[in-house]
Design a protein around this motif. Structure first.
Motif, mmCIF file in Angstrom:
data_model
loop_
_atom_site.group_PDB
_atom_site.id
_atom_site.type_symbol
_atom_site.label_atom_id
_atom_site.label_comp_id
_atom_site.label_asym_id
_atom_site.label_seq_id
_atom_site.Cartn_x
_atom_site.Cartn_y
_atom_site.Cartn_z
ATOM 1 N N ALA A 27 0.846 -1.190 0.000
ATOM 2 C CA ALA A 27 0.000 0.000 0.000
ATOM 3 C C ALA A 27 0.883 1.243 0.000
ATOM 4 O O ALA A 27 1.946 1.260 0.627
ATOM 5 C CB ALA A 27 -0.899 -0.001 1.231
ATOM 6 N N GLY A 31 3.511 8.218 1.435
ATOM 7 C CA GLY A 31 4.823 7.963 0.852
ATOM 8 C C GLY A 31 5.997 8.543 1.624
ATOM 9 O O GLY A 31 7.142 8.433 1.185
ATOM 10 N N LEU A 34 7.626 5.282 2.929
ATOM 11 C CA LEU A 34 7.824 4.270 1.891
ATOM 12 C C LEU A 34 8.716 4.771 0.753
ATOM 13 O O LEU A 34 9.609 4.039 0.300
ATOM 14 C CB LEU A 34 6.456 3.829 1.355
ATOM 15 N N THR A 108 0.275 10.366 6.497
ATOM 16 C CA THR A 108 -1.062 10.016 6.974
ATOM 17 C C THR A 108 -0.996 9.231 8.285
ATOM 18 O O THR A 108 0.017 8.593 8.589
ATOM 19 C CB THR A 108 -1.793 9.129 5.942
ATOM 20 N N ASP A 121 5.255 9.479 16.477
ATOM 21 C CA ASP A 121 4.408 10.130 17.478
ATOM 22 C C ASP A 121 3.040 9.463 17.684
ATOM 23 O O ASP A 121 2.619 9.243 18.820
ATOM 24 C CB ASP A 121 4.192 11.595 17.086
ATOM 25 N N ARG A 182 13.804 14.956 13.475
ATOM 26 C CA ARG A 182 12.539 15.488 13.998
ATOM 27 C C ARG A 182 11.642 14.428 14.641
ATOM 28 O O ARG A 182 10.587 14.728 15.163
ATOM 29 C CB ARG A 182 11.738 16.248 12.933
HETATM 30 C C1 LIG Z 1 11.830 14.312 7.141
HETATM 31 C C2 LIG Z 1 10.796 13.463 7.828
HETATM 32 C C3 LIG Z 1 10.513 13.668 9.163
HETATM 33 C C4 LIG Z 1 9.573 12.893 9.833
HETATM 34 N N1 LIG Z 1 9.341 13.140 11.148
HETATM 35 C C5 LIG Z 1 8.437 12.399 11.811
HETATM 36 C C6 LIG Z 1 8.152 12.657 13.189
HETATM 37 O O1 LIG Z 1 8.682 13.584 13.807
HETATM 38 N N2 LIG Z 1 7.243 11.869 13.810
HETATM 39 C C7 LIG Z 1 6.588 10.861 13.163
HETATM 40 O O2 LIG Z 1 5.773 10.192 13.770
HETATM 41 N N3 LIG Z 1 6.827 10.594 11.863
HETATM 42 C C8 LIG Z 1 7.728 11.352 11.179
HETATM 43 N N4 LIG Z 1 7.953 11.090 9.841
HETATM 44 C C9 LIG Z 1 7.203 9.996 9.189
HETATM 45 C C10 LIG Z 1 5.878 10.483 8.632
HETATM 46 O O3 LIG Z 1 4.983 10.778 9.696
HETATM 47 C C11 LIG Z 1 5.241 9.476 7.703
HETATM 48 O O4 LIG Z 1 4.209 10.173 7.072
HETATM 49 C C12 LIG Z 1 4.657 8.223 8.300
HETATM 50 O O5 LIG Z 1 5.547 7.508 9.070
HETATM 51 C C13 LIG Z 1 4.199 7.268 7.229
HETATM 52 O O6 LIG Z 1 2.999 7.696 6.719
HETATM 53 P P1 LIG Z 1 2.746 7.789 5.175
HETATM 54 O O7 LIG Z 1 1.318 8.132 5.029
HETATM 55 O O8 LIG Z 1 3.713 8.691 4.562
HETATM 56 O O9 LIG Z 1 2.916 6.260 4.741
HETATM 57 P P2 LIG Z 1 3.735 5.555 3.559
HETATM 58 O O10 LIG Z 1 5.137 5.981 3.584
HETATM 59 O O11 LIG Z 1 3.001 5.695 2.293
HETATM 60 O O12 LIG Z 1 3.599 4.043 4.048
HETATM 61 C C14 LIG Z 1 4.295 3.544 5.174
HETATM 62 C C15 LIG Z 1 3.996 2.053 5.358
HETATM 63 O O13 LIG Z 1 2.662 1.845 5.784
HETATM 64 C C16 LIG Z 1 1.935 1.032 4.873
HETATM 65 N N5 LIG Z 1 0.590 1.601 4.831
HETATM 66 C C17 LIG Z 1 0.288 2.903 4.556
HETATM 67 N N6 LIG Z 1 -1.029 3.121 4.703
HETATM 68 C C18 LIG Z 1 -1.571 1.953 5.100
HETATM 69 C C19 LIG Z 1 -2.901 1.554 5.438
HETATM 70 N N7 LIG Z 1 -3.932 2.420 5.404
HETATM 71 N N8 LIG Z 1 -3.097 0.267 5.803
HETATM 72 C C20 LIG Z 1 -2.067 -0.610 5.859
HETATM 73 N N9 LIG Z 1 -0.801 -0.284 5.562
HETATM 74 C C21 LIG Z 1 -0.550 0.985 5.186
HETATM 75 C C22 LIG Z 1 2.708 1.102 3.579
HETATM 76 O O14 LIG Z 1 2.521 -0.057 2.810
HETATM 77 C C23 LIG Z 1 4.129 1.238 4.080
HETATM 78 O O15 LIG Z 1 4.650 -0.011 4.418
HETATM 79 C C24 LIG Z 1 8.880 11.852 9.136
HETATM 80 C C25 LIG Z 1 9.150 11.633 7.789
HETATM 81 C C26 LIG Z 1 10.086 12.419 7.126
HETATM 82 C C27 LIG Z 1 10.353 12.174 5.679
#
Ligand SMILES: Cc1cc2nc3c(=O)[nH]c(=O)nc-3n(C[C@H](O)[C@H](O)[C@H](O)COP(=O)(O)OP(=O)(O)OC[C@H]3O[C@@H](n4cnc5c(N)ncnc54)[C@H](O)[C@@H]3O)c2cc1C
Ligand code: FES
Ligand code: FES
Lengths: 266, 172
Positions: A27, A31, A34, A108, A121, A182
């Motif tokens: 999924a 991103g 991922l 998300t 978090d 962060r």
């Molecule tokens: C520079 C930077 C700083 C960040 N700082 C923080 C921070 O301070 N605190 C924090 O908590 N996070 C932080 N993050 C992470 C961020 O919150 C991501 O958005 C989060 O970890 C993943 O969410 P995504 O929607 O981007 O998922 P994706 O990257 O698209 O997916 C992540 C994983 O989850 C799976 N997945 C996604 N959606 C679903 C679903 N609905 N059901 C089942 N599986 C699913 C995917 O297959 C994948 O394996 C940071 C990221 C970056 C790049």
């Protein structure tokens, strides 16, 4: 990145069908975890199933118990939501502390929980608030959902659809950020209901987010900053890495607990 | 193992700086690659491979995102504004002008991302920005030259100028 096929279904059932037919498909939510992983060639999925055009997965609604947040809801939308702020202000605050603006505009809640990074978090809020993670096949209580480092109760191809948060009397979150990434070096979420106080710690545990039961017990009988002044977190199960030792994280967690409490009790 | 030896190209259609563009692309194409390599819009920079520096920030449907951490196919149907889309009629956008006036850049590598983040900041908080708000909201943009001081000054001045000019936000 290795090559992959791209699919963009418009219904949960269609996404589930693709993911269960091909165990190596993944999924794609925001991103923000991922895509960096794929860029480093640390994973090689056959297909990415983009969940962003499935309307049922996004949005926030008030429920009789509290607030329900769709899996594809972006961190920025949770941070700005009046509904979330009215029900659980600390949850909106937490969403606003994730990463930076651009990360919050894409990342998300479903992606964050499915990923279960030990320094993320949302897991602290979900565990302390005893929220329910709802998937395309069942409901999973917070205590069963988190299983360790980057490990959850999700089965192959299972899709998180929403998270149901019950309203609580009081809640607060404090986080000490790693200034480079962060993410949390230690983040503490405190939630008080009529029955009990739950304290969850992220960023510090060797196997991810955990309930700090001793703190919860003390606070259940005396909900004040003073009540925890003699408390110490055992460092033996905490992380030691280049950012800080387990002892340092234990101390940080205690300071974050006090700050979270101070934000509630004033 | 992946058998994706034959790459299935996917169609994308999006609006970039007000112009409609369409292409058939390898799904791996990052939005920043699409902008730089397919559309020759090289103002958007790539400063890291860990999604941390913000040099690649563009606006996707009006909000700041990292184009190095977004696939071009994810932007299908959306509207993208890059640094090239800010100036109108040969005249710099007030935020660009403010960076020039206040010496808000040295090598200039981070500047496109800084300016796109700054314009997004004004859209969210309005033209009267205090230093704390600016610093907190630019924490996803890294500059290795300036020490940030003049960037903060530039953003405050650019925001004020945007407020008084009611400047159009270019293609958005
Ligand atoms: C520079 C930077 C700083 C960040 N700082 C923080 C921070 O301070 N605190 C924090 O908590 N996070 C932080 N993050 C992470 C961020 O919150 C991501 O958005 C989060 O970890 C993943 O969410 P995504 O929607 O981007 O998922 P994706 O990257 O698209 O997916 C992540 C994983 O989850 C799976 N997945 C996604 N959606 C679903 C679903 N609905 N059901 C089942 N599986 C699913 C995917 O297959 C994948 O394996 C940071 C990221 C970056 C790049
Ligand atoms: S190039 Fe560094 S964050 Fe995008
Ligand atoms: S001016 Fe050189 S990186 Fe910012």
């Amino acid at each position: 990145m290795y090559a992959f096929d791209y699919q963009r279904p418009d219904a949960i059932a269609a996404a589930a069908a693709i993911l269960s037919a091909d165990p190596e498909a993944k999924a794609l939510a925001g991103g923000q975890t991922l895509l960096p992983t794929l860029k480093q060639r640390l994973a090689q999925p056959t297909a990415l199933v983009d969940l962003s055009r499935i309307p049922e997965l996004s949005g926030i609604c008030a429920t009789t118990e509290g607030v329900s947040i769709g899996a594809m809801t972006r961190h920025a939308d949770v941070a700005a939501s009046e509904l979330v702020r009215a029900a659980i202000p600390a949850l909106a605050d937490l969403a606003g502390m994730i990463g930076d603006v651009a990360v919050r505009n894409r990342g998300t809640i479903g992606g964050s929980l499915a990923n279960d990074d030990p320094t993320a978090d949302y897991p602290a809020a979900v565990l302390a608030l005893n929220a329910t993670v709802v998937t395309d096949r069942r409901s999973i209580g917070a205590s069963d959902f988190f299983r360790g480092l980057f490990e959850t109760a999700l089965k192959e191809g299972e899709i998180i659809t929403r998270v149901d948060f019950p309203k609580v009397e009081k809640a607060g979150y404090a986080k000490f950020r790693n200034p480079a990434s962060r993410y949390a070096m230690a983040g503490v979420f405190v939630a008080k209901t009529a029955a009990e106080v739950r304290v969850a710690v992220t960023g510090a545990g060797q196997s991810g987010v955990f309930l700090w039961t001793e703190a919860g017990d003390i606070l259940s009988s005396d909900f004040s900053v003073q009540a925890v002044s003699g408390l110490a977190l055992d460092p033996s199960n905490l992380m030691s890495d280049l950012h800080g030792s387990a002892e340092y994280r234990a101390q940080l967690a205690k300071v974050m607990l006090k700050r979270a409490l101070a934000s509630i009790t004033g | 193992m992946s058998e994706a030896t034959t790459i299935v190209r996917v169609p994308v259609r999006l609006t970039v700086n007000g112009k409609s563009v369409s292409a058939e692309i390898d799904p791996r194409t990052l939005l920043v690659q699409f902008l730089r390599e397919t559309l020759d819009l090289t103002g958007t920079h790539v400063g890291c491979d860990t999604s941390q520096c913000g040099a690649c920030v563009v606006h996707l449907d009006g909000v700041a995102v990292k184009s190095c951490t977004t696939l071009a196919v994810q932007a299908d149907g959306a509207s993208v504004t890059t640094i090239e889309g800010l100036a109108t009629g040969g005249k710099l956008h007030p935020m660009q002008e403010a960076f020039r006036e206040n010496h808000g850049l040295q090598c200039g590598f981070c500047t496109p991302g800084m300016i796109m983040s700054a314009v997004d900041l004004v859209a969210r908080f309005g033209p009267n920005l205090d230093e704390a708000t600016i610093r907190e909201n630019l924490d996803g943009n890294i500059c290795r030259c300036t020490g940030y001081h003049n960037i903060v000054k530039s953003v405050a001045a650019g925001a004020a100028a945007m407020g008084s000019a009611e400047a159009p936000r270019a293609a958005e």
